[in-house]
Structures are given as structure tokens and as C-alpha cells.
Enzyme design. Structure first.
Site, PDB file in Angstrom:
ATOM      1  N   HIS A  54       0.811  -1.235   0.000  1.00  0.00           N
ATOM      2  CA  HIS A  54       0.000   0.000   0.000  1.00  0.00           C
ATOM      3  C   HIS A  54       0.843   1.284   0.000  1.00  0.00           C
ATOM      4  O   HIS A  54       0.733   2.147   0.858  1.00  0.00           O
ATOM      5  CB  HIS A  54      -1.107  -0.004   1.066  1.00  0.00           C
ATOM      6  CG  HIS A  54      -0.691  -0.233   2.501  1.00  0.00           C
ATOM      7  ND1 HIS A  54       0.326   0.448   3.112  1.00  0.00           N
ATOM      8  CD2 HIS A  54      -1.204  -1.042   3.444  1.00  0.00           C
ATOM      9  CE1 HIS A  54       0.424   0.062   4.369  1.00  0.00           C
ATOM     10  NE2 HIS A  54      -0.488  -0.844   4.589  1.00  0.00           N
TER      11      HIS A  54
ATOM     12  N   GLU B 141      -5.977  -5.994  10.133  1.00  0.00           N
ATOM     13  CA  GLU B 141      -5.561  -5.674   8.757  1.00  0.00           C
ATOM     14  C   GLU B 141      -5.399  -6.984   7.977  1.00  0.00           C
ATOM     15  O   GLU B 141      -4.977  -8.010   8.529  1.00  0.00           O
ATOM     16  CB  GLU B 141      -4.260  -4.850   8.749  1.00  0.00           C
ATOM     17  CG  GLU B 141      -4.029  -4.198   7.403  1.00  0.00           C
ATOM     18  CD  GLU B 141      -2.988  -3.071   7.403  1.00  0.00           C
ATOM     19  OE1 GLU B 141      -2.330  -2.852   8.424  1.00  0.00           O
ATOM     20  OE2 GLU B 141      -2.860  -2.412   6.339  1.00  0.00           O
TER      21      GLU B 141
ATOM     22  N   HIS C   4      -4.730  -8.302  15.206  1.00  0.00           N
ATOM     23  CA  HIS C   4      -4.847  -7.106  14.339  1.00  0.00           C
ATOM     24  C   HIS C   4      -5.708  -7.495  13.146  1.00  0.00           C
ATOM     25  O   HIS C   4      -5.521  -8.568  12.567  1.00  0.00           O
ATOM     26  CB  HIS C   4      -3.427  -6.723  13.913  1.00  0.00           C
ATOM     27  CG  HIS C   4      -3.296  -5.569  12.977  1.00  0.00           C
ATOM     28  ND1 HIS C   4      -4.205  -4.536  12.917  1.00  0.00           N
ATOM     29  CD2 HIS C   4      -2.326  -5.267  12.066  1.00  0.00           C
ATOM     30  CE1 HIS C   4      -3.799  -3.665  12.012  1.00  0.00           C
ATOM     31  NE2 HIS C   4      -2.674  -4.088  11.474  1.00  0.00           N
TER      32      HIS C   4
ATOM     33  N   TYR D 171      10.623   0.270   8.331  1.00  0.00           N
ATOM     34  CA  TYR D 171       9.275  -0.142   8.762  1.00  0.00           C
ATOM     35  C   TYR D 171       8.742   0.836   9.811  1.00  0.00           C
ATOM     36  O   TYR D 171       7.599   1.300   9.733  1.00  0.00           O
ATOM     37  CB  TYR D 171       9.352  -1.561   9.337  1.00  0.00           C
ATOM     38  CG  TYR D 171       7.996  -2.184   9.561  1.00  0.00           C
ATOM     39  CD1 TYR D 171       7.394  -2.955   8.576  1.00  0.00           C
ATOM     40  CD2 TYR D 171       7.322  -1.993  10.747  1.00  0.00           C
ATOM     41  CE1 TYR D 171       6.154  -3.516   8.774  1.00  0.00           C
ATOM     42  CE2 TYR D 171       6.078  -2.546  10.959  1.00  0.00           C
ATOM     43  CZ  TYR D 171       5.499  -3.314   9.965  1.00  0.00           C
ATOM     44  OH  TYR D 171       4.272  -3.867  10.168  1.00  0.00           O
TER      45      TYR D 171
ATOM     46  N   ASP E 211      -3.501  -8.405   5.891  1.00  0.00           N
ATOM     47  CA  ASP E 211      -2.306  -9.248   5.757  1.00  0.00           C
ATOM     48  C   ASP E 211      -2.223 -10.256   6.909  1.00  0.00           C
ATOM     49  O   ASP E 211      -1.487 -11.243   6.819  1.00  0.00           O
ATOM     50  CB  ASP E 211      -1.013  -8.419   5.638  1.00  0.00           C
ATOM     51  CG  ASP E 211      -0.883  -7.303   6.653  1.00  0.00           C
ATOM     52  OD1 ASP E 211      -1.909  -6.836   7.175  1.00  0.00           O
ATOM     53  OD2 ASP E 211       0.253  -6.884   6.920  1.00  0.00           O
TER      54      ASP E 211
ATOM     55  N   HIS F 219      -0.607  -0.314  15.081  1.00  0.00           N
ATOM     56  CA  HIS F 219      -0.842   0.952  14.427  1.00  0.00           C
ATOM     57  C   HIS F 219      -2.301   1.151  13.984  1.00  0.00           C
ATOM     58  O   HIS F 219      -2.602   2.145  13.320  1.00  0.00           O
ATOM     59  CB  HIS F 219       0.095   1.092  13.210  1.00  0.00           C
ATOM     60  CG  HIS F 219      -0.243   0.170  12.063  1.00  0.00           C
ATOM     61  ND1 HIS F 219      -0.497   0.651  10.801  1.00  0.00           N
ATOM     62  CD2 HIS F 219      -0.420  -1.151  11.979  1.00  0.00           C
ATOM     63  CE1 HIS F 219      -0.775  -0.357   9.997  1.00  0.00           C
ATOM     64  NE2 HIS F 219      -0.732  -1.465  10.701  1.00  0.00           N
TER      65      HIS F 219
ATOM     66  N   ASP G 235       2.345  -6.269  14.217  1.00  0.00           N
ATOM     67  CA  ASP G 235       3.180  -5.466  13.309  1.00  0.00           C
ATOM     68  C   ASP G 235       4.412  -4.875  14.004  1.00  0.00           C
ATOM     69  O   ASP G 235       5.455  -4.669  13.368  1.00  0.00           O
ATOM     70  CB  ASP G 235       2.365  -4.302  12.737  1.00  0.00           C
ATOM     71  CG  ASP G 235       1.481  -4.717  11.580  1.00  0.00           C
ATOM     72  OD1 ASP G 235       1.853  -5.644  10.842  1.00  0.00           O
ATOM     73  OD2 ASP G 235       0.415  -4.116  11.411  1.00  0.00           O
TER      74      ASP G 235
ATOM     75  N   HIS H  49       5.748  -9.785  10.845  1.00  0.00           N
ATOM     76  CA  HIS H  49       6.519  -9.599   9.607  1.00  0.00           C
ATOM     77  C   HIS H  49       7.997  -9.765   9.931  1.00  0.00           C
ATOM     78  O   HIS H  49       8.472  -9.258  10.956  1.00  0.00           O
ATOM     79  CB  HIS H  49       6.346  -8.190   9.031  1.00  0.00           C
ATOM     80  CG  HIS H  49       4.959  -7.854   8.591  1.00  0.00           C
ATOM     81  ND1 HIS H  49       4.359  -8.421   7.489  1.00  0.00           N
ATOM     82  CD2 HIS H  49       4.057  -6.983   9.100  1.00  0.00           C
ATOM     83  CE1 HIS H  49       3.146  -7.912   7.339  1.00  0.00           C
ATOM     84  NE2 HIS H  49       2.927  -7.041   8.303  1.00  0.00           N
TER      85      HIS H  49
HETATM   86 FE1  FEO Z   1      -1.029  -3.536   9.940  1.00  0.00          FE
HETATM   87 FE2  FEO Z   1       0.966  -6.063   8.862  1.00  0.00          FE
HETATM   88  O1  FEO Z   1      -0.643  -5.126   9.072  1.00  0.00           O
END
Ligand code: FEO
Length: 394
Positions: free
Chosen positions: A24, A80, A78, A191, A82, A145, A164, A224
Site C-alpha cells: 500500500h 488488517e 490485528h 518499517y 495481511d 498501528h 506489526d 513480519h
Molecule cells: Fe497492519 Fe501487517 O498489518
């Protein structure tokens, strides 16, 4: 990719996304990973999922460890996509009625992403869940976040599943900090600069809270990149340093150019800055991606931003960068604007407006030069570079 036992009966089950290059709007040159984790105890718990494109190979990994139907609980740190993208399909396999534990905001957000009806169970900070020999507890990390973000902590093993936070966009065969060493730090820094910077004050509060709680952390498992088992304190300390945003004697001359005039101005400025002992570099916005510029902005004390005037406005890449920069809310910068123009010359004024809104300390009204900088013009650029360098000492 095979599953990996990272501690007794605790498994990494993740996807390595070697080919992703844009996350993104954040450039990724070396891909990323989506990390999920499974704990086998009397209860079997899965923490987070992977991006939906990796669902099938991820399920194969789970099957290497356990019959998926034996998973009792799912934790979503989370919402999101991913990390939650495979959630709905996972539940169809393991049993749609199995509970998914998440934060209160997580329950709201997951319900919006998956209106089909998941069995969402909000948890409170500090709430404990007994798995058998082990205990899980939760830490609310709202806005780190997303509003729904939380950490899960495995008490007996002292493992923090941090979603994250403390992660990197990095795809590789290394899974742990001791396998990659210092080479991971630029990825972690980038990051932080592109994802967590707007919430830097919350990062500091969180670290303070965790220290106050006396939480012992033997391993940090982000969603990640690599897991921190050799030195989890290293990434925590780096986060404190980045969140404090103490400016270095470092200047970035960030610009775009149409016919090399703004470029010539940038180069004259960077030369003057370097002569004054400042760590200075130019960054052309069509040669360096905005997210790489941000990684450098993080600890820079000065930002000099240049744009030609195009159609009475900013050059599009400069407008794009300003929009991105403003959203990430960097602090403690001194700044100046510059640029060449043909007949109207609004760019410097427009940059200054944005720099003011970001509460950067503007050290000069800015420098605009018509068409091409001559000798006198280049001297003015050098003088501006020198003025910025001297402002570091003030
Ligand atoms: Fe905020 Fe890795 O997603």
C-alpha cells in the site's frame, strides 16, 4: 515453506511473500513475510493468519504440525488483511463456531471485514487464558498501528507476539535475529518510519508501561520479518531511539526537477551543507521512493525541499511526498524550501505552507530562482545551505 518449531510446542507457520514490491504505497525491495504462530498445549491456539493468497500453502504447514480441526482457539492481534485475510476460510476448516479472541476494537473491525458472522470474543487487557501448562495474556496497543492492535504474551515461555510492531518487510530464509545480524536493522528502521512514526509517543508510553509491569521478554515474535530471540532488547531500544526522534546533524535535500535547475540548486546546497560538517545528501523524488526517503527523514535534523513550479503549483512528486510526509508526522526538524520557476513561482510558498503545518522550524523564507541559476543564484543556494547548517547549532 516448512513450519518451524521455535520453542517447545510453539510453531512459526508463515508465508514468505518473495515477490511483493509495493505494500500500500510502501516500496519493498526484498518482499515480506506474514507470520502466524501455533501453540500446542491442552488447548491448541493459533495466533493470527496470513494474507489470503497464501491460505492453501499455510494450511499445509498447519497440517504438518496438527490436524487443523484440533485448533481450539484463534487469536487475532490485528484486523488488517495481511494478518486476517485467511481468517474466514480458516474457520470454515477448523469449525465456524470456534472462538476468535481479539481486542474490543478488533471485534468491531473484524465484523466489518467479515460480515458473514465470526464467533468474535473481545478480551480485556491483562485478561488471562489458561491453555494447560501455559498462560496467555493480552496487552492493548491501540493505534500501534490500528485501533484494534493488541499484543499477546505467553507467560511461561516469555514470548511476546507483537503483531506489526518490531517487524520488518523482509523476505528471506532467516527466521531469527541471530541468523541475519545487523543487516535487518535498516529494514526495521524503514518499517518504523513508514508505519509507526505517527504513533511515536504511544510507542514510548508502551515501552514505559511494559518496563513498569516488569514483563520479561525472552523472544519477540512479530507478524513480519524475523523473530528476536538473541537480543529482543535491541529492537526495543531501537524503537525507543526512533520514537524519541532526536535529530542528528544530518540534512536531506529532497527535490524533483524539470530541466535540472532545481537539481542544480539542490546540489549547490548539499555541497555547502557538507562543507559545514553536516551529513548531507540529495534525494531525487523520481530516483528514490517516498518510503525510502522516509527512512532517512526519521533521524535527519534538516529537510530542504525543492520543487519547480508547474502549472502554478507543486511538481506532482513533491506534492505526493509532502502528503505522505505530513501523514507520518515527523518531529524536531528544521527546514527550508527552494525551487526554480518560469513565470509565476508559487512552489516555494506552497512548500512553506506545508512545512509550517507540520510545525517544522523554517529557517529561511525560501529561495526561488527564475529559469536557470546563474553564478549569483548558485551562491545564494550555497548561502542557504550554510544557513541551514548553522541553524543546527542554535
Ligand atoms: Fe497492519 Fe501487517 O498489518
Amino acid at each position: 515453506m516448512k513450519s518451524l518449531e521455535i520453542a517447545k510446542n510453539i510453531y512459526w507457520l508463515g508465508a514468505v511473500d518473495w515477490n511483493i514490491r509495493d505494500f500500500h504505497g510502501y516500496s519493498i525491495y526484498q518482499g515480506t513475510t506474514y507470520n502466524a504462530f501455533l501453540i500446542r498445549d491442552e488447548k491448541v491456539v493459533l495466533i493470527d493468519t496470513v494474507k489470503k493468497e497464501f491460505f492453501s500453502e499455510w494450511m499445509d504447514q498447519i497440517r504438518e504440525v496438527i490436524d487443523p480441526k484440533k485448533i481450539d482457539w484463534v487469536i487475532s492481534n490485528h484486523s488488517e488483511l495481511d494478518h486476517s485475510g485467511s481468517l474466514e476460510r480458516l474457520m470454515h476448516v477448523i469449525g465456524d463456531d470456534k472462538p476468535i479472541y481479539c481486542s474490543k476494537m478488533g471485534a468491531q473491525n473484524l465484523a466489518r471485514h467479515f460480515p458473514g458472522g465470526l464467533n468474535l470474543k473481545p478480551v480485556n487487557e491483562g485478561e488471562e487464558m489458561k491453555l494447560g501448562q501455559r498462560t496467555l495474556t493480552f496487552l492493548e496497543t491501540r493505534m500501534l498501528h490500528w485501533p484494534d492492535s493488541m499484543f499477546t504474551y505467553l507467560k511461561e515461555d516469555q514470548i511476546l507476539f507483537s503483531n506489526d510492531a518490531f517487524g520488518e518487510h523482509y523476505a528471506g530464509m532467516e527466521r531469527f535475529d541471530d541468523q541475519i545480524g545487523e543487516a535487518i536493522m535498516p529494514h526495521a528502521k524503514k518499517y518504523f518510519a513508514n508505519i509507526l512514526l505517527p504513533y511515536a509517543p504511544l510507542v514510548l508510553k508502551l515501552v514505559e508501561k511494559v518496563t513498569r509491569m516488569g514483563l520479561k521478554i525472552r523472544m519477540i515474535c512479530p507478524d513480519h520479518g524475523i523473530m528476536w530471540r538473541k537480543d529482543p532488547g535491541k529492537i526495543i531500544q531501537a524503537y525507543v531511539e526512533w520514537a524519541q526522534q532526536k535529530p542528528k546533524k544530518k540534512a536531506l535535500v529532497i527535490y524533483d526537477t524539470m530541466w535540472h535547475s532545481t537539481q542544480a540548486m539542490a546540489e549547490a546546497m548539499v555541497e555547502a551543507l557538507a562543507q559545514e560538517g553536516v551529513d548531507a545528501r540529495t534525494m531525487h523524488l523520481r530516483a528514490t521512493h517516498r518510503s525510502d526517503v522516509m527512512a532517512e527523514v526519521l533521524d535527519a535534523g534538516a529537510i530542504l525541499l525543492g520543487s519547480p513550479t508547474l502549472n502554478n503549483g507543486l511538481f506532482p512528486t513533491v506534492a505526493d511526498f509532502l502528503c505522505y510526509l505530513k501523514g507520518l508526522k515527523p518531529q524536531n526538524k528544521i527546514a527550508a524550501a527552494f525551487g526554480s520557476y518560469g513565470w509565476s513561482g508559487e512552489a516555494v510558498k506552497l512548500i512553506n505552507q506545508e512545512l509550517e503545518e507540520m510545525k517544522f522550524q523554517i529557517v529561511d523564507p525560501g529561495l526561488k530562482i527564475q529559469y536557470v541559476p546563474d553564478k549569483k543564484g548558485l551562491e545564494a543556494c550555497q548561502a542557504l545551505g550554510k544557513k541551514v547548517a548553522q541553524a543546527f547549532a542554535l
